[in-house]
Write a protein that holds these residues in place. Structure first.
Motif, short mmCIF file in Angstrom:
data_model
loop_
_atom_site.label_atom_id
_atom_site.label_comp_id
_atom_site.label_asym_id
_atom_site.label_seq_id
_atom_site.Cartn_x
_atom_site.Cartn_y
_atom_site.Cartn_z
N HIS A 1 0.87 -1.18 0.00
CA HIS A 1 0.00 0.00 0.00
C HIS A 1 0.90 1.23 0.00
CE1 HIS A 1 -3.86 -2.13 0.85
NE2 HIS A 1 -3.00 -3.05 1.24
N CYS A 2 0.76 2.05 -1.03
CA CYS A 2 1.73 3.11 -1.26
C CYS A 2 1.14 4.20 -2.13
CB CYS A 2 2.97 2.52 -1.94
SG CYS A 2 2.63 1.71 -3.54
N PHE A 3 1.91 5.26 -2.32
CA PHE A 3 1.59 6.28 -3.33
C PHE A 3 2.90 6.90 -3.78
CE2 PHE A 3 1.42 8.37 0.76
CZ PHE A 3 1.92 9.66 0.57
N ALA A 4 2.90 7.42 -5.00
CA ALA A 4 4.14 7.77 -5.68
C ALA A 4 4.96 8.83 -4.98
CB ALA A 4 3.82 8.22 -7.11
N GLN A 5 4.32 9.72 -4.26
CA GLN A 5 5.02 10.84 -3.64
C GLN A 5 5.66 10.48 -2.30
OE1 GLN A 5 1.79 10.96 -4.71
NE2 GLN A 5 2.16 12.04 -6.65
N SER A 6 5.47 9.27 -1.83
CA SER A 6 5.98 8.87 -0.52
C SER A 6 7.37 8.27 -0.60
CB SER A 6 5.02 7.87 0.14
OG SER A 6 5.59 7.32 1.31
N GLY A 7 8.33 8.95 -0.02
CA GLY A 7 9.67 8.40 0.03
C GLY A 7 9.78 7.21 0.96
N ASN A 8 8.97 7.18 2.00
CA ASN A 8 8.99 6.02 2.89
C ASN A 8 8.44 4.79 2.19
OD1 ASN A 8 10.17 6.99 5.33
ND2 ASN A 8 8.32 8.19 5.69
N ALA A 9 7.38 4.95 1.43
CA ALA A 9 6.86 3.83 0.64
C ALA A 9 7.88 3.41 -0.41
CB ALA A 9 5.54 4.21 -0.02
N TYR A 10 8.60 4.39 -0.95
CA TYR A 10 9.60 4.09 -1.98
C TYR A 10 10.70 3.19 -1.44
CZ TYR A 10 13.25 4.83 -5.49
OH TYR A 10 14.23 4.66 -6.43
N LYS A 11 11.08 3.37 -0.18
CA LYS A 11 12.11 2.52 0.41
C LYS A 11 11.71 1.05 0.29
CE LYS A 11 13.08 6.13 3.82
NZ LYS A 11 13.10 6.48 5.26
N ALA A 12 10.46 0.76 0.62
CA ALA A 12 9.97 -0.62 0.55
C ALA A 12 9.81 -1.07 -0.89
CB ALA A 12 8.64 -0.73 1.29
N ALA A 13 9.24 -0.21 -1.74
CA ALA A 13 9.02 -0.57 -3.14
C ALA A 13 10.34 -0.83 -3.85
CB ALA A 13 8.26 0.55 -3.85
N LEU A 14 11.34 -0.01 -3.58
CA LEU A 14 12.64 -0.20 -4.24
C LEU A 14 13.27 -1.52 -3.80
CD1 LEU A 14 14.86 0.80 -6.06
CD2 LEU A 14 15.79 2.11 -4.14
N MET A 15 13.19 -1.83 -2.52
CA MET A 15 13.76 -3.10 -2.08
C MET A 15 13.04 -4.27 -2.75
SD MET A 15 14.82 -4.57 1.59
CE MET A 15 15.52 -6.23 1.72
N LEU A 16 11.73 -4.22 -2.81
CA LEU A 16 10.98 -5.29 -3.47
C LEU A 16 11.44 -5.46 -4.91
CD1 LEU A 16 7.45 -4.47 -2.05
CD2 LEU A 16 8.65 -6.65 -1.71
N ASN A 17 11.68 -4.35 -5.59
CA ASN A 17 12.11 -4.44 -6.98
C ASN A 17 13.54 -4.97 -7.10
OD1 ASN A 17 10.08 -3.73 -8.89
ND2 ASN A 17 11.57 -2.44 -9.95
N LEU A 18 14.41 -4.52 -6.20
CA LEU A 18 15.81 -4.93 -6.28
C LEU A 18 16.00 -6.41 -5.96
CD1 LEU A 18 17.64 -1.88 -4.64
CD2 LEU A 18 17.45 -2.42 -7.07
N ILE A 19 15.13 -6.97 -5.13
CA ILE A 19 15.25 -8.40 -4.82
C ILE A 19 14.41 -9.24 -5.77
CG2 ILE A 19 15.76 -7.93 -2.39
CD1 ILE A 19 12.94 -8.81 -1.69
N ASP A 20 13.80 -8.58 -6.76
CA ASP A 20 13.00 -9.25 -7.79
C ASP A 20 11.84 -10.05 -7.17
OD1 ASP A 20 12.40 -9.76 -10.46
OD2 ASP A 20 13.56 -11.61 -10.51
N ALA A 21 11.20 -9.44 -6.18
CA ALA A 21 10.05 -10.07 -5.54
C ALA A 21 8.82 -9.93 -6.43
CB ALA A 21 9.78 -9.44 -4.18
N GLU A 22 7.86 -10.82 -6.25
CA GLU A 22 6.58 -10.69 -6.92
C GLU A 22 5.69 -9.80 -6.04
OE1 GLU A 22 4.80 -14.42 -7.79
OE2 GLU A 22 6.47 -15.12 -9.02
N TRP A 23 5.45 -8.59 -6.51
CA TRP A 23 4.69 -7.65 -5.70
C TRP A 23 3.84 -6.75 -6.57
CZ3 TRP A 23 5.32 -2.16 -5.28
CH2 TRP A 23 6.34 -1.63 -6.09
N GLU A 24 2.82 -6.19 -5.97
CA GLU A 24 1.97 -5.24 -6.68
C GLU A 24 1.70 -4.04 -5.78
OE1 GLU A 24 -2.17 -6.41 -7.27
OE2 GLU A 24 -1.79 -8.18 -6.02
N PRO A 25 1.72 -2.84 -6.36
CA PRO A 25 1.40 -1.65 -5.57
C PRO A 25 -0.11 -1.46 -5.48
CG PRO A 25 2.02 -1.02 -7.81
CD PRO A 25 2.14 -2.52 -7.73
N ILE A 26 -0.56 -1.13 -4.29
CA ILE A 26 -1.96 -0.78 -4.06
C ILE A 26 -1.99 0.70 -3.73
CG2 ILE A 26 -4.04 -1.26 -2.73
CD1 ILE A 26 -3.01 -3.68 -4.32
N TRP A 27 -2.61 1.48 -4.62
CA TRP A 27 -2.58 2.93 -4.46
C TRP A 27 -3.42 3.39 -3.27
CZ3 TRP A 27 -6.32 6.87 -6.46
CH2 TRP A 27 -5.84 8.18 -6.27
#
Length: 215
Positions: A7-33
């Motif tokens: 659960h995130c939104f594009a302007q959140s740097g705190n959400a970005y920390k988690a989203a970036l890690m998920l992407n870097l570890i190649d996890a299967e994830w989906e953003p919920i706006w």
């Protein structure tokens, strides 16, 4: 359904920390706006996910994890990436994550929010200047740290790096020139060069803000 929902939104740097890690570890994830700017984090439905009314929140099956530093630690422990190699190493990583939350992220995030997301008549320049001053002091600390090593803790990237870098890709939205902190700028660029890196506005939904509000 993906393994993780963030659960995130594009302007959140705190959400970005988690989203970036998920992407870097190649996890299967989906953003919920989360429609944060229209009260989306305060709805009964969202408060049932995170009673703190904050973003991000990571859903992993029956587990719900909130607070960016805890999410980073959870993912690191589960996937064995960007984590500690010893108890001392873990404490040092946590030391920098807590420092970031209090000294770097807290000041940059609040100043940026006031500068970009408050109506002009509600902005208090003296408060913004105070926050920017504190953020600059924190960046000096980080620049000194990175003068003698590539990553914040040890010889490889850890969740400490992911925490501290969270808001620094929004640098055009707050009044600090990262070029004035050459070691920080070099470090940030090295993270941007990693496979799987994406800018927060490309990784999470909700940008540009006007389009989301009119949708």
């Amino acid at each position: 359904m993906s393994e993780y929902q963030l659960h995130c939104f594009a302007q959140s740097g705190n959400a970005y920390k988690a989203a970036l890690m998920l992407n870097l570890i190649d996890a299967e994830w989906e953003p919920i706006w989360v429609d944060f700017f229209n009260g989306g984090s305060k709805t009964p439905e969202y408060l049932a996910i995170n009673e703190m009314g904050e973003v991000p929140a990571l859903v992993d099956g029956a587990n719900i994890i909130t607070q960016s530093g805890v999410i980073l630690d959870y993912l690191s422990s589960k996937h064995g990436k960007f984590g500690a190699t010893s108890a001392d190493h873990r404490r040092e990583i946590m030391r920098w994550i807590l420092w970031d939350n209090h000294k770097l992220t807290a000041n940059i995030a609040t100043a940026r929010s006031m500068m970009n997301f408050l109506a002009p008549e509600k902005r208090k320049q003296d408060v913004i200047d105070f926050l920017i001053g504190r953020a600059k002091t924190a960046l000096k600390v980080l620049d000194t740290r990175l003068a003698t090593q590539r990553w914040i803790v040890g010889d490889t990237m850890t969740t400490a790096d992911l925490s501290c870098v969270g808001y620094l890709f929004f640098d055009g939205e707050f009044s600090i020139e990262l070029a004035d902190y050459s070691k920080v700028a070099r470090w940030r660029d090295s993270i941007a060069a990693l496979p799987g890196w994406k800018h927060p506005y490309d990784l999470m939904p909700g940008h540009p803000l006007a389009e989301r509000k009119s949708a």
